[in-house]
Design an enzyme around this catalytic site. Structure first.
Site, PDB file in Angstrom:
ATOM      1  N   SER A 131       0.836  -1.209   0.000  1.00 18.69           N
ATOM      2  CA  SER A 131       0.000   0.000   0.000  1.00 18.69           C
ATOM      3  C   SER A 131       0.862   1.247   0.000  1.00 18.69           C
ATOM      4  CB  SER A 131      -0.856  -0.039   1.264  1.00 18.69           C
ATOM      5  OG  SER A 131      -1.401   1.219   1.517  1.00 18.69           O
ATOM      6  N   TYR A 156      -0.428  -0.327  10.090  1.00 20.90           N
ATOM      7  CA  TYR A 156      -0.746  -1.016   8.826  1.00 20.90           C
ATOM      8  C   TYR A 156       0.396  -0.827   7.827  1.00 20.90           C
ATOM      9  CZ  TYR A 156      -3.284  -1.598   4.325  1.00 20.90           C
ATOM     10  OH  TYR A 156      -3.685  -1.947   3.060  1.00 20.90           O
ATOM     11  N   LYS A 160       2.869  -3.743   6.363  1.00 18.00           N
ATOM     12  CA  LYS A 160       3.027  -4.000   4.927  1.00 18.00           C
ATOM     13  C   LYS A 160       4.507  -3.900   4.526  1.00 18.00           C
ATOM     14  CE  LYS A 160      -1.182  -4.572   3.181  1.00 18.00           C
ATOM     15  NZ  LYS A 160      -1.573  -5.865   2.589  1.00 18.00           N
TER      16      LYS A 160
END
Ligand SMILES: NC(=O)c1ccc[n+]([C@@H]2O[C@H](COP(=O)([O-])OP(=O)(O)OC[C@H]3O[C@@H](n4cnc5c(N)ncnc54)[C@H](O)[C@@H]3O)[C@@H](O)[C@H]2O)c1
Length: 330
Positions: A131, A156, A160
């Site tokens: 992302s 997050y 990732k």
């Protein structure tokens, strides 16, 4: 080793997170892809075969499984698989509010799957959606690319980036054939709001187009890097077919998208749904959401993706019109 053994039109594919948004869109495309002979759709929630894939339903197997379970992983990640899309995960908002869950799913299950694959299916293709949340805020006028140093400002994004690093290393060691894609925020997402901090970007279009109110939790001038599900799915299929040597020393690629302000999204909403749709958007800033989304850059150089053969995104208006054509009744 399926990736070496199967002819090119007999691919066995596994999709995790297949009950999710991208998983369902991708499953429909894979089921209409003549190169794919078998597809397993798995998710902690019972996945279904998308209705748009009806002619080829017979090639799909749906498995409800929690990838935190060792037994589930052993039974799903069989050595005959040619390509695995690792789409399961906990999204940005929820990973921020529940650190334990984010680490367990976004790190521990992915690490466990990769460890299993490097032992039992050496060289298998692994497509991993990362992302733009791996990046920190951009300086004024800065254009972001794969060469920009990631500095995640959310758990997050950090999770990732950790998995990107592991997949790059396992690919360097030729233990797997990893393909890592930094996705734009994908809109317009059908269905219900999600745990993603960016969930509102679909919500402010989706809800008003069905005559419902939607809250806009960020300022109108906030800009985001976005793409449509249709472009993303085309690119996830292209991702599978790129020869490994074309990636060079890094498997990480920023996928094509466009920079769009929230105002642009509201304008597209008004063009498709009229003023009555626009009037259903209520502005109420939520500081946490605003902070997370504002920390993501919006201006990207995706020339590496273009040189690898990925397709560009269309306009935001085309995206919203296509969403309305597919999902809005009447
Ligand atoms: N949608 C976007 O805008 C976007 C942007 C960048 C990256 N991504 C990444 O793309 C992937 C797919 O995104 P999405 O929008 O479809 O997300 P989604 O939330 O719709 O789907 C994720 C799926 O993972 C499943 N899952 C969660 N925990 C699991 C577990 N323990 N075992 C098995 N399955 C589990 C969920 O049930 C869910 O169906 C994710 O990895 C996401 O981080 C998405």
């Amino acid at each position: 080793m399926g990736s070496i053994g199967s002819p090119n039109d007999q691919l066995k594919v596994l999709v995790t997170g297949a009950a999710g948004f991208v998983g369902q869109e991708l499953a429909a495309a894979l089921l209409n892809d003549p190169k794919v002979s078998h597809i397993t759709l798995t998710d902690i929630v019972e996945p279904t075969v998308p209705a748009t894939a009806s002619p080829s339903k017979g090639r799909a197997r749906c498995v409800k499984a929690d990838l935190a379970s060792h037994e589930a992983r052993e039974s799903l990640f069989t050595p005959d698989l040619d390509c695995i899309y690792l789409l399961h995960g906990i999204m940005s908002g929820q990973s921020e509010s529940d650190l334990e869950l984010g680490l367990k799913v976004n790190v521990d299950t992915v690490r466990a799957v990769l460890d299993l694959l490097r032992r039992t299916n050496i060289g298998v293709k692994v497509v991993f959606p990362s992302s733009l949340a791996v990046y920190g805020p951009a300086n004024d006028g800065e254009i972001i690319s794969e060469k920009t140093v990631p500095m995640p400002q959310s758990s997050y994004g950090a999770e990732k980036f950790m998995m990107e690093t592991l997949i790059n290393d396992f690919s360097r060691r030729k233990l797997i054939d990893g393909r890592i894609f930094r996705l734009p925020t994908v809109i317009v997402r059908p269905g219900a709001p999600t745990g993603a901090a960016s969930s509102f970007a679909s919500g402010i279009i989706r809800e008003p187009l069905k005559g419902e109110r939607s809250v806009l939790p960020v300022s109108r001038d906030l800009r985001m890097y976005i793409c449509s599900p249709w472009t993303l799915v085309k690119n996830l299929i292209i991702a599978r077919d790129i020869p490994a040597q074309k990636f060079g020393p890094s498997r990480t690629v920023v996928l094509p998208g466009i920079a769009s302000s929230v105002q642009d999204m509201l304008d597209a909403l008004e063009q498709v749904g009229g003023k009555k749709a626009l009037d259903l958007v209520e502005e109420k800033v939520d500081e946490t959401t605003n902070r997370i989304v504002a920390s993501w850059p919006a201006d990207f150089d995706f020339s590496r993706a273009t040189s690898l053969g990925f397709v560009p995104e269309g306009t935001l208006l085309e995206n919203v019109q296509e969403y309305a054509r597919r999902y809005v009744k009447g």
